[in-house]
Design a protein around this motif. Sequence first.
Motif, PDB file in Angstrom:
ATOM      1  N   VAL A 185     -10.090 -47.714  20.459  1.00  0.00           N
ATOM      2  CA  VAL A 185     -10.857 -47.297  19.186  1.00  0.00           C
ATOM      3  C   VAL A 185      -9.703 -46.802  18.302  1.00  0.00           C
ATOM      4  N   ALA A 186     -10.153 -45.990  17.052  1.00  0.00           N
ATOM      5  CA  ALA A 186      -9.098 -45.956  16.038  1.00  0.00           C
ATOM      6  C   ALA A 186      -8.186 -44.412  16.714  1.00  0.00           C
ATOM      7  N   LEU A 187      -9.137 -43.686  17.371  1.00  0.00           N
ATOM      8  CA  LEU A 187      -8.540 -42.507  18.143  1.00  0.00           C
ATOM      9  C   LEU A 187      -7.398 -42.841  18.946  1.00  0.00           C
ATOM     10  N   HIS A 188      -7.505 -44.063  19.745  1.00  0.00           N
ATOM     11  CA  HIS A 188      -6.615 -44.272  20.703  1.00  0.00           C
ATOM     12  C   HIS A 188      -5.023 -44.559  20.065  1.00  0.00           C
ATOM     13  N   TRP A 189      -5.193 -45.150  18.860  1.00  0.00           N
ATOM     14  CA  TRP A 189      -3.960 -45.524  17.865  1.00  0.00           C
ATOM     15  C   TRP A 189      -3.261 -44.299  17.312  1.00  0.00           C
ATOM     16  N   ALA A 190      -4.323 -43.611  16.692  1.00  0.00           N
ATOM     17  CA  ALA A 190      -3.754 -42.245  16.135  1.00  0.00           C
ATOM     18  C   ALA A 190      -3.111 -41.255  17.229  1.00  0.00           C
ATOM     19  N   ALA A 191      -3.841 -40.916  18.282  1.00  0.00           N
ATOM     20  CA  ALA A 191      -3.159 -40.150  19.489  1.00  0.00           C
ATOM     21  C   ALA A 191      -1.828 -40.674  20.035  1.00  0.00           C
ATOM     22  N   GLY A 192      -1.831 -41.924  20.182  1.00  0.00           N
ATOM     23  CA  GLY A 192      -0.815 -42.619  20.923  1.00  0.00           C
ATOM     24  C   GLY A 192       0.420 -42.460  20.187  1.00  0.00           C
ATOM     25  N   ALA A 193       0.218 -42.495  18.661  1.00  0.00           N
ATOM     26  CA  ALA A 193       1.291 -42.528  17.717  1.00  0.00           C
ATOM     27  C   ALA A 193       1.766 -41.039  17.393  1.00  0.00           C
ATOM     28  N   GLY A 194       0.723 -40.140  17.833  1.00  0.00           N
ATOM     29  CA  GLY A 194       1.278 -38.824  17.236  1.00  0.00           C
ATOM     30  C   GLY A 194       0.707 -38.338  16.004  1.00  0.00           C
ATOM     31  N   HIS A 195      -0.273 -39.080  15.554  1.00  0.00           N
ATOM     32  CA  HIS A 195      -0.660 -38.670  14.111  1.00  0.00           C
ATOM     33  C   HIS A 195      -1.720 -37.595  13.909  1.00  0.00           C
ATOM     34  N   GLU A 196      -1.180 -36.299  13.841  1.00  0.00           N
ATOM     35  CA  GLU A 196      -2.155 -35.295  13.783  1.00  0.00           C
ATOM     36  C   GLU A 196      -3.321 -35.281  12.792  1.00  0.00           C
ATOM     37  N   GLN A 197      -3.142 -35.649  11.419  1.00  0.00           N
ATOM     38  CA  GLN A 197      -3.968 -35.838  10.725  1.00  0.00           C
ATOM     39  C   GLN A 197      -5.114 -36.693  10.918  1.00  0.00           C
ATOM     40  N   ALA A 198      -4.621 -37.779  11.498  1.00  0.00           N
ATOM     41  CA  ALA A 198      -5.376 -39.018  11.540  1.00  0.00           C
ATOM     42  C   ALA A 198      -6.254 -38.755  12.772  1.00  0.00           C
ATOM     43  N   VAL A 199      -5.928 -37.899  13.933  1.00  0.00           N
ATOM     44  CA  VAL A 199      -6.748 -37.622  14.868  1.00  0.00           C
ATOM     45  C   VAL A 199      -7.829 -36.450  14.458  1.00  0.00           C
ATOM     46  N   ARG A 200      -7.303 -35.600  13.760  1.00  0.00           N
ATOM     47  CA  ARG A 200      -8.348 -34.627  13.401  1.00  0.00           C
ATOM     48  C   ARG A 200      -9.298 -35.241  12.416  1.00  0.00           C
ATOM     49  N   LEU A 201      -8.899 -36.204  11.635  1.00  0.00           N
ATOM     50  CA  LEU A 201     -10.068 -36.852  10.623  1.00  0.00           C
ATOM     51  C   LEU A 201     -11.001 -37.360  11.610  1.00  0.00           C
ATOM     52  N   LEU A 202     -10.717 -38.342  12.696  1.00  0.00           N
ATOM     53  CA  LEU A 202     -11.344 -39.120  13.421  1.00  0.00           C
ATOM     54  C   LEU A 202     -12.229 -38.228  14.158  1.00  0.00           C
ATOM     55  N   LEU A 203     -11.929 -37.083  14.692  1.00  0.00           N
ATOM     56  CA  LEU A 203     -12.484 -36.248  15.440  1.00  0.00           C
ATOM     57  C   LEU A 203     -13.553 -35.528  14.648  1.00  0.00           C
ATOM     58  N   GLU A 204     -13.289 -35.298  13.491  1.00  0.00           N
ATOM     59  CA  GLU A 204     -14.520 -34.745  12.530  1.00  0.00           C
ATOM     60  C   GLU A 204     -15.454 -35.709  12.155  1.00  0.00           C
ATOM     61  N   HIS A 205     -15.327 -37.002  12.355  1.00  0.00           N
ATOM     62  CA  HIS A 205     -16.367 -38.018  11.842  1.00  0.00           C
ATOM     63  C   HIS A 205     -16.727 -38.703  13.290  1.00  0.00           C
ATOM     64  N   GLU A 206     -17.180 -38.036  14.268  1.00  0.00           N
ATOM     65  CA  GLU A 206     -17.789 -38.554  15.517  1.00  0.00           C
ATOM     66  C   GLU A 206     -16.958 -39.453  16.537  1.00  0.00           C
ATOM     67  N   ALA A 207     -15.676 -39.468  16.287  1.00  0.00           N
ATOM     68  CA  ALA A 207     -15.044 -40.250  17.266  1.00  0.00           C
ATOM     69  C   ALA A 207     -15.049 -39.536  18.472  1.00  0.00           C
ATOM     70  N   ALA A 208     -15.335 -40.191  19.658  1.00  0.00           N
ATOM     71  CA  ALA A 208     -15.731 -39.808  21.036  1.00  0.00           C
ATOM     72  C   ALA A 208     -14.178 -39.583  21.696  1.00  0.00           C
ATOM     73  N   VAL A 209     -13.914 -38.411  22.246  1.00  0.00           N
ATOM     74  CA  VAL A 209     -12.663 -37.785  22.410  1.00  0.00           C
ATOM     75  C   VAL A 209     -12.235 -38.461  23.875  1.00  0.00           C
ATOM     76  N   ASP A 210     -13.404 -38.857  24.612  1.00  0.00           N
ATOM     77  CA  ASP A 210     -12.731 -39.532  25.945  1.00  0.00           C
ATOM     78  C   ASP A 210     -13.085 -40.758  26.344  1.00  0.00           C
ATOM     79  N   GLU A 211     -13.246 -41.821  25.161  1.00  0.00           N
ATOM     80  CA  GLU A 211     -13.407 -43.089  25.275  1.00  0.00           C
ATOM     81  C   GLU A 211     -12.403 -43.625  25.934  1.00  0.00           C
ATOM     82  N   GLU A 212     -12.656 -44.450  26.833  1.00  0.00           N
ATOM     83  CA  GLU A 212     -11.436 -45.215  27.655  1.00  0.00           C
ATOM     84  C   GLU A 212     -11.495 -46.672  27.142  1.00  0.00           C
ATOM     85  N   ASP A 213     -10.136 -47.167  27.177  1.00  0.00           N
ATOM     86  CA  ASP A 213     -10.127 -48.896  26.874  1.00  0.00           C
ATOM     87  C   ASP A 213     -10.324 -49.447  28.196  1.00  0.00           C
ATOM     88  N   ALA A 214      -9.837 -50.621  28.252  1.00  0.00           N
ATOM     89  CA  ALA A 214     -10.032 -51.496  29.481  1.00  0.00           C
ATOM     90  C   ALA A 214      -8.964 -51.227  30.456  1.00  0.00           C
TER      91      ALA A 214
END
Length: 123
Positions: free
Chosen positions: A50-79
Amino acid sequence: MQEELAWETDGLLPLERQLHEAARQNNVGRMQELIGRRVNTRARNHVGRVALHWAAGAGHEQAVRLLLEHEAAVDEEDAFGMNALLLSAWFGHLRILQILVNSGAKIHCESKPKKAMCLCWRS
């Protein structure tokens, strides 16, 4: 560049692809525009990213915060069993780890054995 990213965005609709790419590049303005158009912040690519994976892995604080504010699930796992917390830890983004933990991320998690070793990342 578009061809290089094709495998990462397989399985996504065009606007969902754009959200993933904007999160990866910390393009918060574009992310806000897409979220305003009701693009699904939980849309998964073919490996469950999900988008949060990319933002968190790249270290983008603003993007992470924005996604969390808009219902991104914090514990979603990839394959591979990787979630945003594991990706931020893997790449050494302490501030992102703090944000995720403060947003309720479970702190006892682990990737799936061996499959995580195949994880490929481009920033």
